[in-house]
Design an enzyme around this catalytic site. Structure first.
Site, short mmCIF file in Angstrom:
data_model
loop_
_atom_site.label_atom_id
_atom_site.label_comp_id
_atom_site.label_asym_id
_atom_site.label_seq_id
_atom_site.Cartn_x
_atom_site.Cartn_y
_atom_site.Cartn_z
N ASP A 122 3.02 5.84 -2.75
CA ASP A 122 3.94 6.97 -2.47
C ASP A 122 4.86 7.57 -3.47
O ASP A 122 4.92 8.67 -3.67
CB ASP A 122 4.77 6.80 -1.19
CG ASP A 122 3.64 6.67 0.02
OD1 ASP A 122 2.52 6.85 0.07
OD2 ASP A 122 4.39 6.39 1.35
N SER B 200 0.71 -1.15 0.08
CA SER B 200 -0.13 0.01 -0.17
C SER B 200 0.87 1.16 0.17
O SER B 200 0.22 2.35 -0.48
CB SER B 200 -0.94 -0.08 1.34
OG SER B 200 -0.21 0.01 2.47
N CYS B 201 2.16 1.15 0.38
CA CYS B 201 2.81 2.32 0.38
C CYS B 201 4.04 2.77 -0.62
O CYS B 201 3.78 3.69 -1.34
CB CYS B 201 3.78 2.20 1.70
SG CYS B 201 2.86 2.44 3.33
N PHE B 202 4.75 1.71 -0.99
CA PHE B 202 5.65 2.24 -1.73
C PHE B 202 5.18 2.72 -3.29
O PHE B 202 5.47 3.58 -3.67
CB PHE B 202 6.61 1.05 -2.18
CG PHE B 202 7.81 0.79 -1.14
CD1 PHE B 202 7.51 1.51 -0.09
CD2 PHE B 202 9.00 -0.15 -1.22
CE1 PHE B 202 8.82 1.37 0.96
CE2 PHE B 202 9.86 -0.20 -0.36
CZ PHE B 202 9.77 0.76 1.02
#
Length: 444
Positions: free
Chosen positions: A281, A276-278
């Site tokens: 983002d 969900s992040c890399f």
């Protein structure tokens, strides 16, 4: 301290349970009644190591959930832990953040300052925890709060940015034993309140406190993840090059990691990064940079290399197996071990490529199968995709197998039931190549 947290997703639930574990009085404000009931029943609404035990320990005492925003008035600090969905161009959809800030602002209308342990009266502190681009906290959240509450930032409401650095599978440990706590505050009082809140954590010798202005705090999270994603993609690029030379990338990178300027962490080449992040983002940072008139060519290459790894894995398998009408076991569905999160999982890209090339896929994961069925119903209804109950079942009669997630359970595989003992490994699990007719690593 008395803390309210708006949002009970992955971040909000973890932060709430951990702050309760530190002894704070915590209330989760969540619009989903099912999640509220789950937390109040002492159960975790998400799969995360160490979370269920903490919710069970604190629910009904110093941790509870509610759908009523008015309860924030009885707290000193409110964290906004709201989703920031990604648009097709990579930019962030701030609608949930604006809606949450509007509801919070209305709830705080007319609230008087509170005294804490005899100190001077404090403004209500609103802390943005969600990952947002620089300027969002002060230029979007702040004005919404002022408009809806009728209270000025700095005169009744304080504002701060406190990014999270929580990894799936280790989020509880990451919160309680972090490398750093980043605080971007609009006032000394706001920074002091967060130092007090995090005091038990900041007492650790291994935890650094970083105090900055708000925009720097917002950008630190993006820079952090962009750097790590870039490191993984560079490691994978070097792994791909090593493969072409017939060299073992793991031996090469282990030596490189001994350089203290580089370090040994994130040096395992393989199938690539997801979650969900890399992806979100890096995409948001690229889109934001372009809005500012800057072309982030290096980050574009980072994403391109990452996106090519699943194709390379399938192509390696195709060197040994004619994929049309072949039965292929896919081992692992979550984007990494220790979590059921399948967002941007490289395994799903592998499955899509195998389907497009005519293979029948038999997939297994210890915890993520239901998430795949829920969020990708097209796979659940595709006759060319099956879900197995065990690794043995996935490998039974398979013409080949690929390893997409390095779950520990895959370190003890039995290959006797395979029609052809061919394995292409994208994660370097523990396996005896002598048990197989073909064992090939993605980057070794």
């Amino acid at each position: 301290m008395h803390v309210s947290i708006v949002g009970s997703g992955y971040v909000g639930t973890t932060v709430a349970a951990c702050l309760a574990d530190l002894g704070h009085e915590v209330v989760n404000v969540e619009i989903d009644e099912d999640i509220v009931e789950t937390i109040n029943a002492g159960e975790a609404p998400i799969h995360e190591s160490g979370l269920a035990e903490r919710i069970a320990d604190h629910a009904g005492t110093n941790l509870r959930a509610t759908t009523d925003y008015a309860e924030v008035r009885e707290t000193d600090v409110t964290f906004l832990c709201l989703p920031t969905p990604q648009a097709d161009d990579g930019s962030l959809d701030l609608a949930p953040m604006r809606a949450g800030a509007e509801s919070l602002g209305r709830a705080l209308e007319g609230k008087t300052k509170t005294k804490v342990d005899g100190d001077d009266a404090r403004d209500h502190l609103v802390v943005v925890k969600s990952t947002v681009l620089p300027g969002t906290t002060e230029d979007v959240v702040g004005p919404v709060l002022e408009r809806e509450s009728g209270t000025a930032i700095g005169d009744g409401i304080d504002l701060a940015m406190n990014p999270e650095f929580l990894r799936m599978g280790t989020a509880v440990r990451d919160f309680l034993e972090p490398d750093k706590v980043v605080v971007g505050a609009t006032s000394d009082a706001a920074a002091a309140a967060l130092r007090e809140l995090y005091a038990p954590i900041l007492e650790r010798e291994d935890t650094d406190l970083v105090e900055t202005d708000v925009r720097e705090a917002e950008l630190i999270k993006y820079a952090n993840n962009a750097f790590l994603a870039s490191k993984v993609s560079l490691v994978n690029e070097l792994g791909n090059i090593a493969k072409e030379y017939g060299a073992d990338a793991y031996d090469v990178l282990a030596a490189v990691g001994l350089d203290d300027r580089i370090s040994e962490r994130f040096m395992r080449s393989g199938l690539g990064w997801g979650g969900s992040c890399f992806p979100k983002d890096v995409a948001a940072l690229r889109a934001g940079a372009r809005e500012q008139g800057y072309d982030p060519d290096l980050l574009d290459a980072v994403v391109s290399i990452n996106d090519e790894q699943p194709q390379r894995l399938v192509s390696l398998l195709e060197d040994h197996v004619s994929l049309a009408d072949a039965r292929v076991a896919v081992l692992g569905l979550s984007f990494k071990p220790g979590t059921d999160d399948i967002r941007k999982s490289r395994a799903l890209d592998v499955i899509e490529t195998l389907r497009n090339r005519g293979a029948t896929v038999v997939a297994y994961d210890p915890v993520a199968i239901e998430n795949v069925r829920t969020h990708h119903p097209e796979l659940d209804t595709d006759p060319a995709v099956e879900f197995a109950d065990s690794p043995r079942d996935a490998l039974a009669d398979a013409d080949g197998a690929v390893v997409a997630t390095d779950w520990p359970v895959f370190d003890d595989l039995e290959f006797d039931g395979m029609a052809r003992k061919i394995v292409v490994d994208g994660r370097r699990i523990e396996v005896d190549p002598g048990e197989l007719a073909v064992y090939e690593g993605l980057t070794w």
